[in-house]
Enzyme design. Sequence first.
Site, PDB file in Angstrom:
ATOM      1  N   ASP A  95     -18.897  81.546 -80.766  1.00 25.60           N
ATOM      2  CA  ASP A  95     -18.657  82.270 -79.519  1.00 25.60           C
ATOM      3  C   ASP A  95     -17.190  82.649 -79.295  1.00 25.60           C
ATOM      4  O   ASP A  95     -16.818  83.005 -78.180  1.00 25.60           O
ATOM      5  CB  ASP A  95     -19.160  81.444 -78.335  1.00 25.60           C
ATOM      6  N   GLU A  96     -16.372  82.585 -80.320  1.00 22.38           N
ATOM      7  CA  GLU A  96     -14.957  82.868 -80.117  1.00 22.38           C
ATOM      8  C   GLU A  96     -14.334  83.410 -81.394  1.00 22.38           C
ATOM      9  O   GLU A  96     -14.673  82.980 -82.498  1.00 22.38           O
ATOM     10  CB  GLU A  96     -14.236  81.589 -79.687  1.00 22.38           C
TER      11      GLU A  96
END
EC number: 2.7.7.7
Length: 348
Positions: A95-96
């Site tokens: 997610d990053e």
Amino acid sequence: MDAFYASVEQRDFPALRGKALAVGGSPDGRGVVATASYEARKYGVRSAMSSRIAMQLCPQLIFTRPRFDVYKEVSTKIRAIFHRYTDLIEPLSLDEAYLDVTQDKLGIGSAIEIAKAIKLAIREELGLTASAGVSTNKFIAKIASDYQKPDGLTFIGPSKIISFLEQLPIEKFFGVGKVTAQKMKGYGIHTGLDLKQFSEHELIRKFGKSGKFFYHMVRGEDNRSVKPNRISKSVGIEDTFETDMRERKEMVTEFTELCDKLEKRLSGKSKEGRTVTIKIKFSDFSQITRSKTANFYISTADDILALVLELFSKVDTEEKRVRLLGVTLSNFYDADLERLNNPQLRLF
């Protein structure tokens, strides 16, 4: 991404929207929270928190099992959106990621406008929100991305970096955890400005090798480039049990199953390594790790299990209850190859 796992669950299951939600853990107090929705975070529920404590903070908390296959699929779609704008992408997790938009594929001409476009595409195409930080280097961009969550966009230009860092609470600095923050406050360091009063030598003396990092970070100095082909340092797998284990025979069976699953993960990544680490967490939440490095590269379940059992044979579990077991493989061939080919890395 904003509360990624929880946001995906709330997107896919409308009944969970607006509710205090924890992905991972269970209402009987076992396990730990992987991600908490923003509704749950208002009560103090955080990732890596035990379910028992989370329930105490938020009695109405709803627990759901993680669906990592779904999160990985969504992450792949997010990466596809990134690639519309740049190919210089360094993933940090599902997610990053860091994006270097110096090579502006669409000729937009503004990092801020690119960030806005990416956020809009993620919202419209995937029904999720993301927060972005825009600045001149990775360290400042990372801090900026966390500054106005959820659904935030923070730009910190060159002329604002020093003043921004000087007023920033020390616990907001990326790389400063709770323990280090408390230690810093013991030295009277509460903000970036306080931190700047210490020389590099003083910080190294107080915080070890991290002191050098702290000295440069508070001055906004970070020359690291975005590395699209970031090498994984380890691949692991672990399992938290519904009921605490007491019998070593059961634990050996669990380790065997974990090694089988780890082999599949390694084959998917084409990885082979030399160091095996086992992790054992007990019912009182204390945990130990034990590692052993082989003289050759391994990737099969049988080879990994042989080292696991050797390590486990030296661990005393008598009169102890075990709630989690894990196995990790590291010291990969490609990482070793990079060290051989990089004179700077050889020094470490």
